[in-house]
Design a protein around this motif. Structure first.
Motif: not given
Lengths: 411, 411
Positions: B263-265, B283
């Motif tokens: 989960v980058g964002l 995301t």
């Protein structure tokens, strides 16, 4: 002689007229503390106070109060709240309490009532804290919980200095803090929550204010490629933040009401789809009416945050952004509010306040209580904030009954 | 006649000279696709190709390749990668593969070697996707996976249209897509991950590219006051996002390697300490080499997201941002890479690529493989990206051996 009574039309009309000051195009108001709009609102309040023959005072932090003399001298029974708003505020938050004070003064005049104790109506500077932090500033200085010179030096979100702005708008008075402790303090306010509406109850007898703990957690991990970094080699700051958020909810569930927990802010960096977050910043807002329970919630959260960070090979720091102990209102006065509502055949429930209010600054120093009326949909700090007119008037009537009782033998 | 051999100094020197184009003050490069810096880098590459006597072609999406004739006509054995970079890129990502192609051509010349098949060196447009999406664009068009006119109409993050930029920098060629399928395609690349370094292995024989699934979840809840709203009445979009993030990690754990989940964002609105988040956007990047496992991971995640949202009284929508099936490289060619490393006494391991590469666009159409060399600290897309010189050279030597074998009988 007739008994004093609330004139609902007059009360609603004053709320409406004050709501025209700083009115926003789509409804609601913007009267941030010590702006031109706040000045215009204050000017209107002072005009109304003088029309009612109140003796107006302004103190060094810009609080305004007007006193109606009693048969005896001594500290007044005070009704107050605030007239500043958040940037997208509603018509009732704060204003209801001050306008009800004016309406009680007018009702006493109409009935030709002389009271034993003096009666005062007050509006406190910068309750919202939306332009200058902290909130409840004027009442805090008034009752000695906050330092005057420190507050005058506060820099706002727009770079303005509070003391300069007070002088600019003409509300830098000369009365020192802690110069007036009322005989009692009462505040009528919209609930700003959904409980009364949901339960179909029209009056809240507020037992106190929840203790508030705001903590900012900053998690430091390592930014890595989302495809090439095996899970076992990650130090994902975002995952630690997510686990803290889930734990905050678990704490609220395990502790049960009135414990609440809110993660209002989460930010991850660099914030790209295919990059493991290097840092995460988040806030947790914990509230409880019981300080020992609140401390236990804080301890469990910090312990969990440290454990989650360690498990992920991240570092975490916790910083307290705000911490207020719970406030208990005067039990006798809370009973009086409850009884007054019952005598008027109004549904009533005892409840804590989830939000902070000027009244909590008075509670340590004099008998204090609050009356809540329902907020439609629980909305507040929102241009769609609404309370039904008959509820506004009912709240004012309950307050009037309690105030008359406190003011003593009338003639 | 001597056997062709890699001249490490010459290879490193070309990498260094190309790294001076778009060099950043603190190291690393910025040669975003089709900028002036990319043009300068391309010009340098074309000059070097011509110095080596290669016949240079440019196609309609700006891909550049240079061919060294073989004894026979027919499709060349191609070595390629890209020379564009991300905004804060390192010196080796992409460049290593192209410069090694040039070095192999030079080594063939030095040794006076004539090969049966032609040999080609290629640089593909916009592999990074940092200015224009999608990534691997040039190789995608070249091999028919992406539509030329659609790609030419792409608008960059700076508002520029890709086709206009291609013409502006002089790299809008006239060769149509799908006009060249090589006899084989090989790409040497830095790992961009930590596995080789951690294991002390110098060569990765890349078995394929992980399938990639990018999903954006948008959760809609209700903004509420953090103090006045009982937990049971909340619709906290941020909590749902946090639970999805924790579930993504659980999926990676339960599935085990090579499944990864990132989960980058995460973004919440309004993002205030004392307000329950109304919306959350996040995301999730899922990757696996097995498409059925990847589909199972996607399904479990979406099902969980829907369940978490329902439990919180929120709505959630899932939008696919990108989806690439896993790519398997040619088993015979992967074996050859592995054997070549062994014959040179280099530690080697088979491994999937976690990141996307131009090679994957060729894999469906011709025998394809990749060689990885270690990335110090696993860093990539970072100005501190580094691979030790002896590892760069070792990778080039392994590639040379495989290429020579594919080019056939030499004289």
């Amino acid at each position: 002689m007739t008994a004093p009574r609330i004139d609902g039309t007059r009360l609603l009309n004053r709320i409406k007229r004050l709501g025209a000051v700083g009115a926003l195009p789509d409804g609601g108001v913007c009267r941030l503390a010590l702006t031109d709009e706040d000045r215009t609102g204050r000017d209107l309040l002072v005009i109304w106070m003088r029309e009612l023959g109140l003796e107006v005072s302004i103190d060094a932090i810009g609080n305004i109060w007007g006193v109606r003399a009693g048969i005896e001298d001594g500290p007044p029974v005070m009704v107050g709240s605030h007239v500043d708003s958040v940037a997208t505020g509603g018509l009732y938050d704060g204003v209801l309490g001050v306008m009800t004070g004016l309406e009680i003064a007018a009702a006493l005049d109409d009935a030709g009532t002389r009271t034993r104790k003096p009666f005062a109506v007050a509006a406190f500077t910068n309750e919202e804290g939306a332009r200058f932090a902290p909130d409840m500033m004027g009442s805090g200085v008034h009752q000695g919980a906050l330092d005057l010179s420190e507050m005058l030096a506060t820099v706002g979100i727009d770079g303005a200095v509070l003391g300069d702005e007070l002088r600019r708008i003409g509300y830098a008075g000369d009365i020192a803090p802690r110069s007036l402790v009322p005989a009692a303090f009462l505040e009528l306010h919209v609930e700003q929550g959904p409980v009364l509406e949901r339960e179909g109850v029209r009056i809240g007898a507020v037992t106190g204010v929840q203790g508030i703990s705001w903590t900012e957690f900053t998690v430091s991990g390592q930014s890595n490629h989302a495809g090439t970094t095996p899970m076992a080699m990650r130090h994902d700051a975002g995952l630690v933040a997510a686990r803290i958020a889930v734990e905050a909810r678990a704490i609220a569930s395990d502790f049960g009401p009135p414990q609440v927990a809110t993660v209002g802010l989460v930010e991850v960096e660099p914030g790209l789809v295919n990059v493991v977050p290097q840092t995460a910043r988040m806030t947790v807002d914990l509230r409880n009416t019981d300080n020992e329970r609140l401390k236990a919630a804080e301890a469990r959260l910090r312990e969990a945050a440290a454990r989650f960070a360690a498990e992920e090979g991240c570092a975490v720091t916790a910083r307290s952004l705000a911490r207020f102990d719970p406030v208990a209102f005067d039990p006798t006065l809370v009973d009086r509010v409850e009884n007054a509502a019952r005598q008027r055949q109004l549904g009533v429930r005892r409840m804590p306040s989830g939000a902070g209010h000027d009244a909590q600054m008075f509670a340590p120093n004099c008998p204090t209580a609050m009356v809540f009326v329902p907020s439609v949909g629980g909305l507040s700090h929102n241009i769609n904030e609404h309370t039904e007119p008959h509820d506004l008037v009912a709240g004012a009537e309950v307050l009037l009954d309690v105030v008359l009782d406190l003011l003593g033998e009338t003639q």
